[in-house]
Design an enzyme around this catalytic site. Structure first.
Site, PDB file in Angstrom:
ATOM      1  N   LYS A  96      22.068   1.447 -71.900  1.00  0.00           N
ATOM      2  CA  LYS A  96      22.976   0.959 -72.942  1.00  0.00           C
ATOM      3  C   LYS A  96      22.324  -0.253 -73.606  1.00  0.00           C
ATOM      4  O   LYS A  96      21.690  -1.064 -72.917  1.00  0.00           O
ATOM      5  CB  LYS A  96      24.307   0.583 -72.274  1.00  0.00           C
ATOM      6  CG  LYS A  96      25.464   0.288 -73.206  1.00  0.00           C
ATOM      7  CD  LYS A  96      26.740   0.024 -72.400  1.00  0.00           C
ATOM      8  CE  LYS A  96      27.951  -0.222 -73.283  1.00  0.00           C
ATOM      9  NZ  LYS A  96      29.186  -0.409 -72.486  1.00  0.00           N
ATOM     10  N   SER A 171      33.158   2.325 -74.222  1.00  0.00           N
ATOM     11  CA  SER A 171      32.152   1.870 -75.166  1.00  0.00           C
ATOM     12  C   SER A 171      30.748   2.415 -74.914  1.00  0.00           C
ATOM     13  O   SER A 171      29.914   2.378 -75.815  1.00  0.00           O
ATOM     14  CB  SER A 171      32.082   0.345 -75.116  1.00  0.00           C
ATOM     15  OG  SER A 171      31.605  -0.088 -73.844  1.00  0.00           O
ATOM     16  N   SER A 195      34.705   1.747 -69.735  1.00  0.00           N
ATOM     17  CA  SER A 195      33.632   2.094 -70.679  1.00  0.00           C
ATOM     18  C   SER A 195      32.545   3.004 -70.131  1.00  0.00           C
ATOM     19  O   SER A 195      31.683   3.442 -70.881  1.00  0.00           O
ATOM     20  CB  SER A 195      32.981   0.816 -71.226  1.00  0.00           C
ATOM     21  OG  SER A 195      33.825   0.227 -72.184  1.00  0.00           O
TER      22      SER A 195
END
Ligand SMILES: [Zn+2]
Lengths: 532, 500
Positions: A96, A171, A195
């Site tokens: 990420k 997310s 997330s």
């Protein structure tokens, strides 16, 4: 080894990480071939997916060559040396874009970090290098991990490979979509309110949020410090567990990381489905009534109840339980997380790095211009929420009260662990992946997408999601929630459920829009989102 | 200590204090003497270093960086707390103090708010008006800011550079109750705290180098009334003297304003040492909202009793105890304070008096007088004394002087030689020849001979001319220096006065 045909190379992307580990040790495939195959697939298929914010072929291939060199040396040294290599050795991984890699970008999905080059490695980056994993690049995310759809990325949304008109969740939507679309076998995300689990659920992959303190946060761009945890995505439990094993453990540089040993169970989950399923016999699972609210999708409800029945049929004991303070979790979360975020994001002032607007009449005007232009609307909303909650005169009514609620939520769970439950079973998300724009107009609607995951963060617990079928052709995730430090048991539960459902028809289904991604004229997610 | 050497505090302020009572609280920030910074491993030896050379992701506030507590800094505050008889909590925590400024890289300062590492302490001081006890509310740990260097230009052309070397250095903040009443008390408190911090080795506390920063909150209220007046914060006091003067100035300024019915405003004022006045830096219409909340990156800190006991056991003798011990040895309180305030003097004093060969008073005179000069001329040696000397050798020579075995004059020469080349004290005394002529009858014989040989000088003496010194010198010559010059002078005077 002779050069592979493009089709043969692409077939490598179908492998699980644990298959790659075996093939690498047997000399059937090289780390370079694995990296090259995934890079090629990613470059070919990411226009319509936009799972990635940066891909670094050069670095990845260099890391792969280094992994191959270590493999050769180990092979020459003998079976012990080969066995000592980590299961992630030579396996491609995506991070990420809030994980620091020395010399690389870390935008956290925000304009305000555009141009920032991290001068240091995150702890997990060091750990991945030590394990011999090959970092392909960085994945898309909601800005500063604030969001549940990846639509709040400053660099445009990511699509869901099951339906390119839908969000992948968030997310960590980029990390989830990339794994689902076979661009990488495993990836790293962070889970502050769901997330990892929520996008894993929506993309039909496995994802775990570990116990708070299990993985060092050093080098991870912070959203909410007391809630953030790093965790893995994989296309099955074994892969995700191996990745967690590689990155977990105490780090002196993160004072909240726990000095608790990482169980080797994580890299020895049973390969056989029957053996895995056998673990369920006599296990006791609680089904929290509060996680099945009136408004949840009927299809999701049905899949979860079927999954629970399957667990029961395999010998598990299932009992209804109650977590009575669940209804306050969302409100309390939206005090605590924005409060911490409002402080954590104060460092983005344009003085030292990243987006910087200068030339104003004084430092304050430079701050206002830098932050006003650098942050997106959702981030600004949360900074304002958090600043308000911490303000003099409101602190007791909001922040302090939220901390008290947090204690009550944690106690709800503790009472169940004291009663001997091995885990709780619940839906991961109340709905399947929604269409672009479906929830962007109403922030609270978006916040509700995390209703089944964020109580786990508030309590600091581990939670895992594993695919449990489809509803309207879209993946549904089954969540196991465990006591602190029970990650190995949660992975065993997820692996057992894989074993129980190994023959299910939905298990053979692949994301519907993988073929569409091969089309060079495929619209980008931003273009699709603009239509909504 | 050196009250007598001070300039007298403003008499104008004294006049104001006849009608008003001053309410003064002091906040002191001290840089702690740790090797590394408060929350990272960067070195604190950045004095004189090029800008931004002592930094890492943590003290630059880079994304993803996390703080780790410096245990030594915590210990230093515990030590300070114990030295001021404060309470040390079993558990403390860290808070974030949120505000924006370019010298604060994270946009918040990690500090301690709800539970300071030390609370409710006391520091007794001596003032010209007698002893006074300063009540200390708290001492806590926090991190220092970066340093701003303002360039030329104005408006959009104005540039400011930031040097992050100081960013994240450990700071201890010590806050008193508002029970200080005069500028002198404030100055004496700051001096005594500096002495204490240096004695226990936690801070160099050099005001001019910014290692100790004193701020005062000053307000006045009519004598006999309870409510506090309008409070003014005074900064930029870079010496002890300026602390006393700035407060005296504020007392005078506020007193005149109150007398004339002029309103006072809550504000921060700076001390201008050149113009000897305070000036407005910024108004404080509203109190700042720092949005304190517990630092989520640091777990609460447990301070177990064993740790506190270990720190207590490692504390050296405190200045107040040292002064009391010196007075008990026979020193006056002034000498005791002077020696206690000077690390080289107290080291030398303790070493020399430990030999128990000379009276404490003799040692004190030597240490504060001739020896202080010798120490200034060259560094102290490993034994704490000057040059090649040993404490035991000095003690023997001082003992010889005190007992009259050698004259003061000869003794000083022997001390000089001992310091210069380390010659053994016993050898020096043996070479110094016979003991001085302490027999007045023998001396009088020499005096009679000198008087007989110098009729002219005797006549001059009778005429009131200053020739006693000359005659004394002649006697000393006649005795080969083996006489106490002071005694000779007395005898010469007596003899000549009798003549007259
Ligand atoms: Zn540093």
């Amino acid at each position: 080894m002779s050069p592979m045909t493009p089709d043969a190379a692409d077939a490598l992307t179908e492998l699980h990480a644990h298959d790659m580990a075996g093939a690498l040790r047997a000399g059937i495939v090289s780390a370079r071939e694995l990296a090259a195959a995934h890079l090629a697939r990613t470059h070919r298929t990411d226009q319509g997916l936009h799972a990635w914010l940066s891909i670094d072929d050069e670095r990845a291939l260099a890391e792969a060559d280094a992994a191959d060199a270590r493999l050769s040396a180990a092979r020459a040294a003998g079976p012990d040396a080969l066995a000592a290599l980590h299961p992630m050795h030579g396996v491609p991984v995506a991070l990420k874009d809030l994980v620091s890699i020395r010399g690389g970008q870390a935008t956290a999905g925000s304009r305000i970090l555009e141009g920032y080059i991290a001068p240091y490695d995150a702890h997990i980056t060091e750990r991945l290098r030590a394990a011999g994993a090959v970092i392909l690049g960085k994945t898309n995310m909601d800005e500063f991990a604030m969001g549940s759809s990846t639509e709040h990325s400053a660099y445009g949304p990511t699509a869901n490979p099951w339906d390119l008109g839908r969000v992948p969740g968030g997310s960590s939507g980029g990390s989830a979509a990339a794994v689902a679309a076979f661009q990488t076998p495993v990836s790293i995300g962070t889970d502050t309110g769901g997330s990892i689990r929520q996008p894993a659920s929506m993309c039909g992959v496995t994802g775990m949020r570990p116990t708070y303190g299990r993985v060092s946060r050093y080098g991870i761009v912070a959203f909410a410090s007391s809630l953030d945890q790093v965790g893995p995505f994989g296309r099955d439990a074994r892969d995700a567990a191996a990745l967690l094993h590689a990155v977990a453990g105490r780090d002196e540089r993160d004072s909240t990381s726990a000095p608790i040993a990482v169980p080797d169970d994580l890299i020895s989950l049973p390969a056989g489905d029957d053996e895995a399923a056998g673990w369920l016999r006599g296990k006791r699972f609680g089904i929290p009534a509060e996680y099945f609210p009136a408004g949840m999708d009927a299809g999701v409800d049905a899949r979860i109840r079927e999954a629970i029945a399957a667990l029961e049929a395999a010998g598990a004991v299932v009992e209804p339980v109650s977590l009575p303070h669940t209804e306050y979790a969302l409100a309390a979360y939206y005090i605590v997380a924005p409060a911490e975020a409002s402080s954590n994001l104060a460092r983005y002032d344009g003085v030292r790095f990243g987006h910087s607007i200068r030339g104003g009449s004084d430092y304050l005007s430079n701050y206002l211009a830098t932050r006003g232009g650098g942050f997106g609307p959702e981030v600004k909303r949360r900074i304002m929420l958090g600043t308000y909650a911490l303000s003099a005169g409101y602190y007791d009514a909001f922040y302090l009260k939220a901390l008290k609620v947090r204690t009550l939520i944690k106690r709800d769970f503790d009472l169940l662990w004291e009663q001997g439950f091995d885990a709780l079973v619940a839906p991961t998300a109340p709905s399947v992946a929604f269409k672009f724009g479906a929830k962007t107009a109403d922030p609270v609607e978006m916040y509700l997408a995390d209703a089944c995951t964020l109580p786990v963060n508030m309590a600091g617990l581990p939670g895992i999601t594993t695919p449990c079928g489809l509803s309207d052709g879209l993946p549904v995730g089954l969540q196991f929630i465990g006591a602190p430090w029970s990650e190995a048991a949660l992975f065993r539960a997820a692996r057992a459920y894989e074993g129980v459902t190994a023959g299910a028809e939905w298990r053979s289904m692949r994301p519907h829009d993988l073929a569409a991604l091969e089309d060079p004229a495929v619209p980008t997610p931003a273009e699709r989102a603009a239509r909504h | 200590m050196s009250d007598t050497a001070r300039t007298t505090p403003s008499t104008a302020a004294d006049a104001v204090l006849e009608r008003y009572e001053a309410v003064i609280g002091i906040e002191i920030h001290c840089q702690l003497r740790t090797n590394s910074k408060m929350f990272c491993g960067c070195s604190t030896a950045y004095d004189g270093a090029a800008p931004n050379t002592h930094n890492c992701p943590v003290c630059l506030g880079l994304p993803g960086a996390l703080p780790v507590i410096n245990r030594q800094a915590v210990e230093y505050v515990i030590a300070t707390g114990l030295a001021i008889s404060a309470q040390i909590p079993e558990r403390t925590q860290w808070e974030r103090k949120n505000y924006f400024y370019p010298d604060l890289p994270k946009g918040y300062q990690i500090s301690q708010y709800a539970i300071p590492l030390a609370a409710n302490g006391l520091l007794p001081i001596e003032t010209s008006a007698g002893p006074f006890v300063v009540e200390i509310t708290r001492a806590h740990l926090e991190e220092d800011t970066a340093k701003l260097v303002h360039g030329e230009g104005s408006g959009a052309d104005r540039t400011t550079l930031v040097d992050f070397n100081r960013s994240g250095a450990p700071l201890m903040e010590v806050v008193t109750e508002p029970t200080i009443r005069t500028g002198e008390q404030a100055r004496r408190y700051a001096e005594e705290l500096q002495l204490l911090l240096r004695a226990i080795g936690v801070s160099d506390a050099d005001m001019e180098r910014g290692q100790m920063r004193v701020e005062a909150n000053v307000s006045l209220r009519p004598r006999g009334t309870e409510p506090f007046g309008t409070r003014v914060e005074v900064k930029n006091m870079n010496s002890f003297r300026s602390v006393e003067r700035a407060i005296a100035y504020e007392i005078e300024r506020q007193g005149h304003a109150l007398d004339n019915g002029e309103p006072l405003v809550m504000e921060t004022r700076g001390w201008d040492d050149g113009r000897q006045l305070t000036y407005r830096m910024r108004a404080k219409e509203t109190s700042d909202d720092y949005r304190y909340f517990p630092e989520p990156d640091l777990p609460p800190l447990r301070v177990d009793a064993g740790w506190v006991a270990a720190v207590r056991a490692s504390l050296p003798e405190l200045p107040s105890a040292r002064r009391a011990r010196y007075v008990a040895l026979g020193l006056g309180s002034y000498d005791a304070a002077v020696i206690t305030a000077d690390p080289t003097m107290l080291t030398a004093f303790d070493a020399i008096s430990a030999a128990e060969s000379a009276p404490a008073k003799e040692v004190a005179n030597f240490v504060t007088g001739a020896h202080a000069k010798a120490l200034k001329a060259g560094d102290a040696n490993a034994a704490g004394t000057a040059g090649a000397s040993t404490p035991a050798g000095i003690a023997v020579l001082l003992g010889a002087i005190a007992s009259g075995t050698v004259t003061r004059q000869v003794g000083r020469e022997l001390l000089d030689r001992h310091i210069a080349d380390g010659t053994q004290a016993a050898d020096l005394l043996a070479d110094a020849g016979p003991s001085p002529i302490s027999d007045d009858a023998a001396l009088l014989g020499h005096i009679e001979a000198v008087i007989a040989a110098n009729p002219r000088a005797v006549a001059d003496y009778q005429a009131g001319k200053p020739v006693a010194g000359f005659l004394t010198g002649q006697v000393m010559k006649a005795t080969g220096g083996a006489a106490d010059a002071a005694r000779v002078t007395t005898l010469v005077r007596e003899r000549l006065d009798r003549e007259g």
